[in-house]
Structures are given as structure tokens and as C-alpha cells.
Design an enzyme around this catalytic site. Sequence first.
Site, PDB file in Angstrom:
ATOM      1  N   ASN A   1      -7.791  -2.824  17.008  1.00 23.60           N
ATOM      2  CA  ASN A   1      -6.655  -3.619  17.344  1.00 23.60           C
ATOM      3  C   ASN A   1      -5.370  -2.699  16.933  1.00 23.60           C
ATOM      4  O   ASN A   1      -5.192  -2.290  15.817  1.00 23.60           O
ATOM      5  CB  ASN A   1      -6.470  -4.944  16.557  1.00 23.60           C
ATOM      6  CG  ASN A   1      -5.289  -5.502  16.761  1.00 23.60           C
ATOM      7  OD1 ASN A   1      -4.381  -5.463  17.765  1.00 23.60           O
ATOM      8  ND2 ASN A   1      -4.963  -6.374  15.721  1.00 23.60           N
TER       9      ASN A   1
ATOM     10  N   ARG B   1       0.942  -1.173   0.028  1.00 25.80           N
ATOM     11  CA  ARG B   1      -0.063   0.055  -0.003  1.00 25.80           C
ATOM     12  C   ARG B   1       0.927   1.177  -0.003  1.00 25.80           C
ATOM     13  O   ARG B   1       0.418   2.487  -0.282  1.00 25.80           O
ATOM     14  CB  ARG B   1      -0.923   0.021   1.141  1.00 25.80           C
ATOM     15  CG  ARG B   1      -2.078  -1.051   1.091  1.00 25.80           C
ATOM     16  CD  ARG B   1      -2.652  -1.292   2.315  1.00 25.80           C
ATOM     17  NE  ARG B   1      -2.155  -2.214   3.456  1.00 25.80           N
ATOM     18  CZ  ARG B   1      -2.684  -2.474   4.434  1.00 25.80           C
ATOM     19  NH1 ARG B   1      -3.587  -2.007   4.773  1.00 25.80           N
ATOM     20  NH2 ARG B   1      -1.743  -3.380   5.191  1.00 25.80           N
TER      21      ARG B   1
HETATM   22  C1  UD1 Z   1      -2.818  -5.451  11.388  1.00 28.73           C
HETATM   23  C2  UD1 Z   1      -3.762  -6.077  12.071  1.00 28.73           C
HETATM   24  C3  UD1 Z   1      -4.726  -5.267  12.483  1.00 28.73           C
HETATM   25  C4  UD1 Z   1      -4.506  -3.905  13.234  1.00 28.73           C
HETATM   26  C5  UD1 Z   1      -2.994  -3.282  12.535  1.00 28.73           C
HETATM   27  C6  UD1 Z   1      -2.659  -2.158  13.455  1.00 28.73           C
HETATM   28  C7  UD1 Z   1      -3.479  -8.421  11.211  1.00 28.73           C
HETATM   29  C8  UD1 Z   1      -3.977  -9.588  10.441  1.00 28.73           C
HETATM   30  N1  UD1 Z   1      -4.125  -7.215  11.203  1.00 28.73           N
HETATM   31  O1  UD1 Z   1      -3.357  -4.866  10.075  1.00 28.73           O
HETATM   32  O2  UD1 Z   1      -5.617  -6.110  13.124  1.00 28.73           O
HETATM   33  O3  UD1 Z   1      -5.570  -3.097  13.369  1.00 28.73           O
HETATM   34  O4  UD1 Z   1      -2.097  -3.973  12.261  1.00 28.73           O
HETATM   35  O5  UD1 Z   1      -1.729  -1.338  12.757  1.00 28.73           O
HETATM   36  O6  UD1 Z   1      -2.385  -8.611  11.906  1.00 28.73           O
HETATM   37  N2  UD1 Z   1       3.993  -8.675   8.267  1.00 28.73           N
HETATM   38  C9  UD1 Z   1       4.567  -9.814   8.375  1.00 28.73           C
HETATM   39  N3  UD1 Z   1       4.511 -10.758   7.489  1.00 28.73           N
HETATM   40  C10 UD1 Z   1       3.492 -10.812   6.694  1.00 28.73           C
HETATM   41  C11 UD1 Z   1       2.196  -9.534   6.601  1.00 28.73           C
HETATM   42  C12 UD1 Z   1       2.704  -8.689   7.485  1.00 28.73           C
HETATM   43  O7  UD1 Z   1       5.868  -9.716   9.304  1.00 28.73           O
HETATM   44  O8  UD1 Z   1       3.398 -11.764   6.138  1.00 28.73           O
HETATM   45  C13 UD1 Z   1       4.250  -7.498   9.150  1.00 28.73           C
HETATM   46  C14 UD1 Z   1       4.366  -6.279   8.333  1.00 28.73           C
HETATM   47  O9  UD1 Z   1       5.713  -5.891   7.863  1.00 28.73           O
HETATM   48  C15 UD1 Z   1       3.971  -5.145   9.252  1.00 28.73           C
HETATM   49  C16 UD1 Z   1       3.058  -5.878  10.464  1.00 28.73           C
HETATM   50  O10 UD1 Z   1       3.287  -6.995  10.145  1.00 28.73           O
HETATM   51  O11 UD1 Z   1       4.934  -4.539  10.037  1.00 28.73           O
HETATM   52  C17 UD1 Z   1       1.463  -5.663  10.110  1.00 28.73           C
HETATM   53  O12 UD1 Z   1       1.117  -5.834   8.866  1.00 28.73           O
HETATM   54  P1  UD1 Z   1       0.395  -4.960   7.858  1.00 28.73           P
HETATM   55  O13 UD1 Z   1       0.033  -5.563   6.609  1.00 28.73           O
HETATM   56  O14 UD1 Z   1       0.677  -3.402   8.249  1.00 28.73           O
HETATM   57  O15 UD1 Z   1      -1.055  -5.152   8.847  1.00 28.73           O
HETATM   58  P2  UD1 Z   1      -2.469  -4.024   8.980  1.00 28.73           P
HETATM   59  O16 UD1 Z   1      -3.167  -4.298   7.697  1.00 28.73           O
HETATM   60  O17 UD1 Z   1      -1.858  -2.856   9.266  1.00 28.73           O
HETATM   61 MG    MG Z   2      -0.039  -1.971   9.361  1.00 27.94          MG
END
Ligand code: UD1
Ligand code: MG
Length: 470
Positions: free
Chosen positions: A199, A15
Site C-alpha cells: 500500500n 521511528r
Molecule cells: C502507512 C500505512 C501502510 C502503508 C504506508 C505507506 C496505515 C495504518 N498504514 O504505514 O499501509 O504501506 O503508510 O507509506 O495507514 N498519521 C496521523 N495520525 C496518526 C498516525 C499517523 O496523521 O495517528 C500520519 C503520519 O504523520 C504519516 C501518515 O499518517 O504522515 C502515515 O503514518 P505512518 O505512521 O508513517 O504509517 P506507516 O507505518 O508508514
Molecule cells: Mg510512513
Amino acid sequence: MSVSVIILAAGAGSRMRSACPKVLHQICGKAMLAYSIEEALKISDDVHIVLFFQAAQIQQYITDTFSQHSAHITLHYQNHSKYPGTGGALMDNKDNGDNKDNGGDIQGTMKGDIGDNKEEKSPFAMRYDKVLILNGDMPLITKEALQPLLKSQSPIALGVFELENPTGYGRVIIQEGQITQIIEEKDAQEAIKAIKTINAGVYALDQAILATYLPKLSCHNAQNEYYLTELIALAARDKISIEPIALNPKNFMGVNTQSELASVQDMMLDTLRKKAMDQGVVMHLPHTIYLEAQVCFEGACEIEMGVAIKGKSHIIDSHIKAHTIIEDSTIKDSHIGPLAHIRPKCAITKSHIGNFVEVKASHLDGVKAGHLSYLGDCEISEGSNVGAGVITCNYDGKTKHKTIIGKNVFIGSDTQLVAPLNIASNVLIASGTTMTKDAKEGDLVLSRVRQENKSAGFWHFFKKDIAKDS
Ligand code: UD1
Ligand code: MG
């Protein structure tokens, strides 16, 4: 404190629509991920970071920036092709065979670079029973703001906050006072989207909870990913106590898009400016002033509107006037600007630098350079005056050369100082000089074509036009 910390930084960050890894985007001159790592290291000596997308680049940044903490940081690589998602980040991360571009490549370079390269298990081999999980895209977190989560005695403490516009966040479902599940934006019906309790993306839980529930995560959702948030629903079903911890949104805003990055940077700037003002720095129109995280002030400083101070700059008892830019430099007892540009590696003391003056990698001590100059790679001593339009010609197309100027040197306007050059103390350089040779103490330096005035030359040149007009 006896807690292990996991920072999730393996996401694609799609994004952001940027070639730069999301967690390496800068907030006030520092990568977003660095803020999380710094706060994590204040809390724990056992910090784990999960990488996958653009892992080699992020690993390089971590090893360069946190080399002195290598014993406390362990890197892990998500098996993303098999287990995508925030839950997947904590699942089997041993087998990276599918991922030649990232995991396959970096497994080799990681050894010896950071941590003791403990063999990763699922869940990770962590030092402590209590685990704090942080999303890597929350650069506003602080050790203090995380305390309520760490103090919780529940097997699961979940960070929550209320947002007027909760778009993008997971909604926390509370029934009869109990958290039952988290529903992600992409899986939410309209009625769920209206829920404003969200969350935060921070969880303090027992390691045993991870061991029990990670293997039970599924990927039946809109994104076909293993959500860490599903763990909440699974534990709630088993009647495990989940304590909601109300957090201040100011410390937990997530960054998923460029506009969120800009808003979070604004919030960080508010904090940096307030800290400086609390220390006694006078700021005019503070919301127009840009400061980076490593800038420090000392003594009586005044900063006018539109100023940007970057990198590791140190401002001591100085007045920085409107729209000046200072980068990685030390300014002491000086007046700089308006509209001056102080580039990296300058040390400027007891000096006055005026408008449209650019200074780079120079030491100025007791110098006046009031207008329209370029001073690069030079040393200028006390009492010297740099006239308007003076330029150091420090680059010959191949190499940079130095200009050394002694005390009480008067450099007339529009002089070119062709480096390398040594100018002793008490030298007078006439206006318009192109100086290519050193000068010794007491010299008057002059290199300009003698002026010639031709009598009635004007009338001779404009004769016809003037006749027509009159
Ligand atoms: C996530 C939460 C959401 C919360 C929000 C807060 C989940 C499914 N959702 O959503 O409930 O309100 O954060 O900011 O957890 N990441 C990995 N591996 C992956 C995908 C992501 O390590 O396969 C890491 C990303 O680098 C990031 C973090 O996890 O630092 C959160 O991922 P992101 O895609 O930003 O989740 P959100 O959609 O923000
Ligand atoms: Mg996020």
C-alpha cells in the site's frame, strides 16, 4: 480539478528518533511536508492537513511558508487520545480537550492564521465529493505521478506498488483479482510478509465512502490504532469496487526512519541533478554533488565534484570548482573554488574566488581573491585584487561593520581590514598592513614595523648547538 486533498501529518514519527517533527525533516533543504503541500496545491484549492504531535511547531512552519495560500489550506487537529492512527486522523477531530500541550494550545493561534478556519466536522467539511488522501511522509510525490489515481472512476482507488524489500509497508491482499484487505507489517504473519505488493499510502475515494466507513473502523490490531487501511477491508466486504492503481515507487517511497530519509534524499538529488544536466549544466561525478530544491542555474555552468549548493542560490554562466560550498547566493560569470565557502547573501559577478576563501554577505564585482581570505560584509569593485591571507575584521564583538573597497585596489597579502572602512579607488595597501583608517584615491597604505637585520645574529643565538652538531 474538483478534488479535496487531505494530508496526514499527525503521527508521532517515533521511528525517526528525533526531536524534530518527522514531517519537518529536510529533504534537499526543504521540509518533507512542504513537498506534499506544494503538489497538493497544484491539484486542489481545498487542501486539509491533519496535525497532532508537535502541532504548534508544524502549524508555525505551514503558516510561515504557505501564507499566500492560506485561503486554500485548512488545518485540523486529530483527537489522538480518543482516536489514534491514520484512520483516527480522519475521525472526530473537533474535541481536543484532552490535549492541552498541542491541540488545546494551537486552536487559538490557528484562527485567522490560515484558511478560513471552517468548523471541522467528522468527516471534514470538504469542498468536493472526490477526496485524495496522502500520507505526509512521501516527499517524492508529484502532481503527474498522482494523475492515474485522480482519473479513476471507482469509488475507491488505492495506490499500490511492488517492492523487492517491502518491510515496513502494509501488504495488499488480492484474492481472485479483487483487493480484499491491507495487512500492516506489525499484524502480518510470515507468509503475508512475503507479499511484495504494498500500500503506497495514497487513496482517491468518494467522500461518501469516508462518511460510511470511518465510523466503522475498529482498533483491534497490534498497535491498538484506527487504521485507515481497515476501510479497504470493510468496503471490500460490501463489494465496493476498489481499483488498484500501480504507481512508480520512485514517487511514493515513505519515510519512517533516518535511513529512509537519507535514501529518499538521494532519490530527490538524482532528480535535481538530472534536471540541471538536462538544462545543459556540466557536472563532474554528479553523485557527489549536493543541490537543494530552490537552487537554479542559468546559461553555461560547470559544477565539479563534491560541490554543495544550498538555499535560494542562483548560478549563472559560472564554474564552481571541486568541494566548494555556496549558500543562498548569486554567482554570475565567475570561477569559484576549489574549496571556497560562499556564505549567504553574496552577489559575486565576473570574479575569481580561489581556495580557502570564505565570503559572507558581500558584493564582489570583477574581483580576484585567490587564496586564504575572509571577506565579510564588504563591497569590492572592479579590478581590485585581494592578496593571500587578507581578512576583513568585520565584527568588534558587538556589531558587524562594513568594508567598502573601490576599483583597482591592490590589497597586499596578510592585510587586516578593520571595519568600518572606506577605501577609495586606486589604492595600494602594502602587505602585512593592519588598516584601521579610511584611504583616499591614490594612497599607498602601509602599517608595519620596519625590518631590522642584525648581522651574525644567527650564530650568536645558535652558537652552542651548532658547535655540538659539527
Ligand atoms: C502507512 C500505512 C501502510 C502503508 C504506508 C505507506 C496505515 C495504518 N498504514 O504505514 O499501509 O504501506 O503508510 O507509506 O495507514 N498519521 C496521523 N495520525 C496518526 C498516525 C499517523 O496523521 O495517528 C500520519 C503520519 O504523520 C504519516 C501518515 O499518517 O504522515 C502515515 O503514518 P505512518 O505512521 O508513517 O504509517 P506507516 O507505518 O508508514
Ligand atoms: Mg510512513
